[in-house]
Scaffold this active site. Structure first.
Site, PDB file in Angstrom:
ATOM      1  N   LYS A 113       0.822  -1.216   0.000  1.00 50.37           N
ATOM      2  CA  LYS A 113       0.000   0.000   0.000  1.00 50.37           C
ATOM      3  C   LYS A 113       0.852   1.259   0.000  1.00 50.37           C
ATOM      4  CE  LYS A 113      -4.387  -1.699   1.524  1.00 50.37           C
ATOM      5  NZ  LYS A 113      -5.558  -1.555   2.364  1.00 50.37           N
ATOM      6  N   LYS A 195      -3.692 -11.278  -6.372  1.00 53.54           N
ATOM      7  CA  LYS A 195      -4.945 -11.699  -5.738  1.00 53.54           C
ATOM      8  C   LYS A 195      -6.103 -10.810  -6.190  1.00 53.54           C
ATOM      9  CE  LYS A 195      -4.871  -8.872  -1.685  1.00 53.54           C
ATOM     10  NZ  LYS A 195      -5.115  -8.547  -0.347  1.00 53.54           N
ATOM     11  N   LYS A 198     -10.425  -5.825  -3.765  1.00 58.85           N
ATOM     12  CA  LYS A 198     -11.553  -4.899  -3.860  1.00 58.85           C
ATOM     13  C   LYS A 198     -11.097  -3.474  -4.150  1.00 58.85           C
ATOM     14  CE  LYS A 198     -12.675  -5.547   1.050  1.00 58.85           C
ATOM     15  NZ  LYS A 198     -11.676  -4.895   1.876  1.00 58.85           N
TER      16      LYS A 198
HETATM   17  P1  TYM Z   1      -9.940  -7.166   3.892  1.00 57.51           P
HETATM   18  O1  TYM Z   1     -11.064  -6.234   4.164  1.00 57.51           O
HETATM   19  O2  TYM Z   1      -8.922  -6.780   2.876  1.00 57.51           O
HETATM   20  O3  TYM Z   1     -10.491  -8.596   3.452  1.00 57.51           O
HETATM   21  C1  TYM Z   1     -11.504  -9.263   4.174  1.00 57.51           C
HETATM   22  C2  TYM Z   1     -11.260 -10.760   4.214  1.00 57.51           C
HETATM   23  O4  TYM Z   1     -11.220 -11.306   2.887  1.00 57.51           O
HETATM   24  C3  TYM Z   1     -10.012 -12.029   2.692  1.00 57.51           C
HETATM   25  N1  TYM Z   1      -9.603 -11.855   1.285  1.00 57.51           N
HETATM   26  C4  TYM Z   1      -9.404 -12.871   0.438  1.00 57.51           C
HETATM   27  N2  TYM Z   1      -9.495 -14.217   0.586  1.00 57.51           N
HETATM   28  C5  TYM Z   1      -9.235 -14.979  -0.495  1.00 57.51           C
HETATM   29  N3  TYM Z   1      -8.898 -14.468  -1.708  1.00 57.51           N
HETATM   30  C6  TYM Z   1      -8.797 -13.131  -1.911  1.00 57.51           C
HETATM   31  N4  TYM Z   1      -8.462 -12.642  -3.099  1.00 57.51           N
HETATM   32  C7  TYM Z   1      -9.057 -12.273  -0.799  1.00 57.51           C
HETATM   33  N5  TYM Z   1      -9.039 -10.921  -0.633  1.00 57.51           N
HETATM   34  C8  TYM Z   1      -9.378 -10.693   0.640  1.00 57.51           C
HETATM   35  C9  TYM Z   1      -9.022 -11.391   3.653  1.00 57.51           C
HETATM   36  O5  TYM Z   1      -7.945 -12.258   3.951  1.00 57.51           O
HETATM   37  C10 TYM Z   1      -9.893 -11.124   4.850  1.00 57.51           C
HETATM   38  O6  TYM Z   1     -10.052 -12.296   5.637  1.00 57.51           O
HETATM   39  N6  TYM Z   1      -6.972  -6.317   7.834  1.00 57.51           N
HETATM   40  C11 TYM Z   1      -8.144  -7.020   7.373  1.00 57.51           C
HETATM   41  C12 TYM Z   1      -9.397  -6.631   8.125  1.00 57.51           C
HETATM   42  C13 TYM Z   1      -9.305  -6.777   9.612  1.00 57.51           C
HETATM   43  C14 TYM Z   1      -9.351  -7.986  10.340  1.00 57.51           C
HETATM   44  C15 TYM Z   1      -9.271  -7.611  11.707  1.00 57.51           C
HETATM   45  C16 TYM Z   1      -9.432  -9.325   9.963  1.00 57.51           C
HETATM   46  C17 TYM Z   1      -9.216  -5.765  10.501  1.00 57.51           C
HETATM   47  N7  TYM Z   1      -9.195  -6.251  11.781  1.00 57.51           N
HETATM   48  C18 TYM Z   1      -9.263  -8.572  12.726  1.00 57.51           C
HETATM   49  C19 TYM Z   1      -9.424 -10.290  10.992  1.00 57.51           C
HETATM   50  C20 TYM Z   1      -9.336  -9.903  12.338  1.00 57.51           C
HETATM   51  C21 TYM Z   1      -8.348  -6.709   5.903  1.00 57.51           C
HETATM   52  O7  TYM Z   1      -7.868  -5.754   5.382  1.00 57.51           O
HETATM   53  O8  TYM Z   1      -9.209  -7.561   5.258  1.00 57.51           O
END
Ligand code: TYM
Length: 328
Positions: A113, A195, A198
């Site tokens: 990022k 990957k 979003k």
């Molecule tokens: P975020 O919002 O980017 O993504 C949410 C969840 O989706 C999973 N994910 C994927 N899994 C498979 N293939 C993909 N292409 C893919 N893209 C995203 C992510 O691994 C995630 O599980 N930092 C985290 C949010 C967060 C969080 C937390 C998660 C904040 N606090 C505490 C767990 C526990 C994030 O940016 O996810």
């Protein structure tokens, strides 16, 4: 035996896609009745990159609706908005005092990022993992179901919990990641080596959970494929392997069975059937999503925040006491 506690969250930024669903939410839904659950819409994480206020408000409610439409049961899960529970940023500050610059600098999500911003990268992006650690540790979480890309953040969370416990006595539960063997990293339809994301500005690279059937058909028809015509899973076929993974997870048919079914058949037929599998899998989700009432969802979120706050306040009390912060 008491149930294990699960915590996970998704940022309300951009459009949620089948990667988020297959990598994370599907697992939450599957585990929810065996565990005690907290699912958070992490809006304070989303603002580490600039968000349009109206869009952020809309996206926050949208993510909560996606949780419910995907099948999370509000009786079994505490669903809430991160900024409604002030203990999250409060604890993130405390954890930041225990975190090393080197640790945060090694986080691959930060490096991605930060890109080429140099000195102008936001401090929030850098300290982002301490807020994520706070999210998890506030609820005495045992299990954190996430996609593969979040594994490094959870390892840091474990290190911080252990560091706190070593310094101040056993206080925090050390959590473990739960990462599926298949589907933990769904790849972009435009580039099978990155990957599905979003924040990708090209909507053709992801299937949004709310995409209409004709949009899904078009995106899958245009998804890049590998050279050669075989429909086979393997490292030399990253694009087809990704499509086979999506097919498997949306249909329940095993990958070897899909390979057998499409042996000697062309990409066109395979992609046509894959599109129908995704559409059928998303249909009940999309119907539930359309039927949700915003006012009702807001009530559920307020109730979730009340429940989350009660637990988070207890943990903060314990943490502060251990550290020698004088109670108010
Ligand atoms: P975020 O919002 O980017 O993504 C949410 C969840 O989706 C999973 N994910 C994927 N899994 C498979 N293939 C993909 N292409 C893919 N893209 C995203 C992510 O691994 C995630 O599980 N930092 C985290 C949010 C967060 C969080 C937390 C998660 C904040 N606090 C505490 C767990 C526990 C994030 O940016 O996810």
């Amino acid at each position: 035996m008491s149930k294990k506690t699960v915590f996970s969250g998704i940022q309300p930024s951009g459009v949620l896609h089948i990667g988020n669903y297959l990598g994370a939410i599907q697992n939450w839904v599957r585990m929810q009745h065996e565990t005690e659950n907290y699912f958070c819409v992490v809006d304070l994480h989303a603002i580490t990159v600039r968000q349009d206020p109206a869009e952020l408000r809309e996206n926050t409610l949208r993510v909560a609706k996606i949780y419910l439409a995907a099948g999370l049961d509000p009786k079994a899960c505490t669903i809430f908005i991160q900024s409604h529970v002030k203990e999250h940023p409060e604890f993130a500050w405390i954890l930041a005092t225990l975190t090393y610059m080197g640790e945060l600098g090694r986080m691959t999500q930060f490096k991605d990022k930060a890109g080429t911003k140099g000195e102008n990268v936001g401090v929030g992006l850098f300290t982002y993992p301490t807020l994520m650690a706070a999210d998890i540790l506030l609820y005495d979480t045992h299990l954190v179901p996430v996609g593969e890309d979040q594994k490094q953040h959870i390892e840091l969370t474990r290190d911080l919990a252990l560091r706190f416990n070593n310094a101040f006595g056993a206080t925090l539960v050390v959590p473990e990641p739960v990462i599926r063997t298949v589907g933990a990293r769904i790849m972009s339809l435009g580039d099978p080596l990155s990957k599905m994301s979003k924040s990708d500005p090209r909507p053709a690279t992801y299937i949004a959970l709310t995409d209409a059937p004709e949009v899904i058909r078009k995106k899958i028809a245009r998804a890049v494929t590998d050279s050669g015509a075989d429909i086979r899973f393997g490292p030399e076929k990253p694009a087809i392997s990704n499509l086979l993974t999506i097919f498997h997870l949306t249909s329940g048919t095993s990958i070897p069975e899909l390979e057998r079914r499409y042996r000697g058949k062309g990409y066109a037929e395979f992609k046509r059937d894959l599109a129908e599998s995704v559409i059928e899998h998303l249909r009940p989700f999309q119907e539930r999503y359309a039927a949700l009432d915003d006012a009702e969802v807001l009530r559920l979120l307020a109730d979730g925040a009340d429940r989350a706050r009660a637990v988070a306040a207890c943990t903060m009390h314990r943490v502060k006491e251990r550290m020698g912060l004088v109670p108010a």
